[in-house]
Write an enzyme that holds these catalytic residues in place. Structure first.
Site, mmCIF file in Angstrom:
data_model
loop_
_atom_site.group_PDB
_atom_site.id
_atom_site.type_symbol
_atom_site.label_atom_id
_atom_site.label_comp_id
_atom_site.label_asym_id
_atom_site.label_seq_id
_atom_site.Cartn_x
_atom_site.Cartn_y
_atom_site.Cartn_z
ATOM 1 N N GLU A 157 -1.749 11.514 -3.860
ATOM 2 C CA GLU A 157 -2.821 11.601 -4.516
ATOM 3 C C GLU A 157 -3.809 10.688 -3.518
ATOM 4 O O GLU A 157 -3.002 10.047 -2.672
ATOM 5 C CB GLU A 157 -2.628 11.095 -5.954
ATOM 6 N N ARG A 214 8.197 6.019 -13.837
ATOM 7 C CA ARG A 214 7.696 4.636 -14.176
ATOM 8 C C ARG A 214 8.658 3.660 -13.664
ATOM 9 O O ARG A 214 9.940 3.592 -13.968
ATOM 10 C CB ARG A 214 7.620 4.493 -15.820
ATOM 11 N N HIS A 250 5.593 8.752 -7.334
ATOM 12 C CA HIS A 250 5.812 10.322 -7.645
ATOM 13 C C HIS A 250 6.940 10.801 -6.709
ATOM 14 O O HIS A 250 6.612 10.471 -5.363
ATOM 15 C CB HIS A 250 4.378 10.775 -7.504
ATOM 16 N N HIS A 277 2.958 2.309 -6.564
ATOM 17 C CA HIS A 277 1.561 2.147 -6.814
ATOM 18 C C HIS A 277 1.271 1.835 -8.249
ATOM 19 O O HIS A 277 1.963 2.346 -9.336
ATOM 20 C CB HIS A 277 0.611 3.112 -6.069
HETATM 21 ZN ZN ZN Z 1 0.032 7.672 -9.565
#
Ligand code: ZN
Length: 335
Positions: free
Chosen positions: A115, A192, A97, A172
């Site tokens: 996150e 992605r 991200h 991740h």
């Molecule tokens: Zn994620």
């Protein structure tokens, strides 16, 4: 506004999703490929609605605009966090991200996405992909171009109760057999990197975003150490997992009763196990696993009774970074 606000969860189908959100939490899910429960969100891609009290029926985004006192006038142009439960019945795509600056410029003013994950439950030998082994950007590009995923990706073993902090820029992926509570910035931007060459719901391969992914990936990978702080008190345990620029995340493990107090703008909480009772000046509110609620600014002292586990959090305003986890934990526990 002295009542807790309980929210109605939303569900997202994903090719890697399963049925655990129904089996473990009793949610009515749309299909047997349900990957995400959006539990506390004001993101336009899925906004929760208040279920109880005088603000019943309002979306969280509406509340943020119309009732800033609920949130103690927290300084942010939008509701800053998003809480999800993820059921990875299959491997998620390997992804990364962007940070705030990059997302603002290239994703129409979206927030970046830092996150973190609390592993609620996982298979015995479950793993996740966390970070990579490339030493330079050239090596990162080369290994991605070669599809040399075994060499590039770092795998770690996980068990239930583990906690991972995943700053933006970290490559991740959750892997098969993992149920996670995610606390994140309110963003839905994912780049992605690798999707196991499998078809998506429409039978086509899902799009990859290699250029953007390469631009935002931190090289070399930095494993941010998060050490938790714990306070055992009469009636239960409080753990602070992380206290960083965007959020502080706690586990409240109630054995009989916890009396809690806080000096922050507002608190988000999710019941992950057991049941109990939330006790405030205004009354008592039953809690059961799968419930998600916000404690507004006006509720600064409360108690939780029962045999029940919650993951709680509050947003922080980036920039301070003078956090003292042990102190935060003590203050919360009022000791
Ligand atoms: Zn994620």
């Amino acid at each position: 506004m002295k009542q807790p606000l309980f929210l109605k969860p939303l569900f997202q189908e994903r090719i890697w999703g399963g049925t655990k959100l129904n089996e473990l939490y009793g949610y009515e899910i749309p299909s047997n490929q349900t990957g995400e429960c959006w539990a506390i969100s004001a993101h336009p891609n899925g906004e929760n609605i208040v279920k109880n009290g005088e603000l019943q029926g309002k979306t969280l985004g509406q509340l943020w605009e119309e009732n800033p006192e609920v949130f103690g006038h927290f300084e942010s142009d939008r509701f800053p966090l998003l809480i999800k439960i993820l059921d990875a019945n299959d491997d998620l795509s390997v992804q990364v991200h962007p940070d705030d600056e990059y997302a603002d410029e290239y994703e129409n003013g979206e927030l970046g996405k830092t996150e973190c994950w609390y592993i609620i439950d996982c298979d015995e030998d479950a793993e996740m992909i966390f970070g990579h082994h490339a030493k330079s950007q050239e090596e990162l590009v080369k290994l991605i171009e070669e599809g040399n995923w075994n060499k590039l990706l770092q795998r770690v073993k996980i068990k239930s109760g583990d906690f991972f902090y995943v700053p933006s820029g970290t490559i991740h992926a959750l892997c098969k057999g993992t149920l996670v509570l995610e606390t994140q910035q309110s963003s839905d931007t994912t780049y992605r990197v690798y999707d196991y060459d499998r078809p998506g719901q429409d039978g086509e391969l899902r799009e990859l975003h290699l250029n953007k992914a390469i631009e935002v990936t931190t090289v070399p990978h930095v494993a941010e150490k998060v050490e938790s702080a714990t306070a055992k008190i009469n009636g239960g345990t409080i753990t602070t997992f992380v206290e960083e620029d965007y959020f502080t995340v706690y586990k409240w493990d109630v054995q009989t009763s916890l009396e809690l107090t806080h000096g922050v703008h507002f608190i988000l909480a999710s019941v992950i196990k057991g049941d109990g009772m939330l006790i405030t000046e205004e009354g008592e509110f039953p809690l059961k696993k799968g419930d998600h609620f916000i404690l507004p600014n006006a509720i600064d002292t409360f108690a939780i009774k029962g045999n029940v586990e919650l993951i709680a959090s509050h947003p922080n305003n980036k920039g301070g970074h003078n956090y003292d986890m042990a102190n935060t934990t003590r203050e919360m526990a009022n000791i």
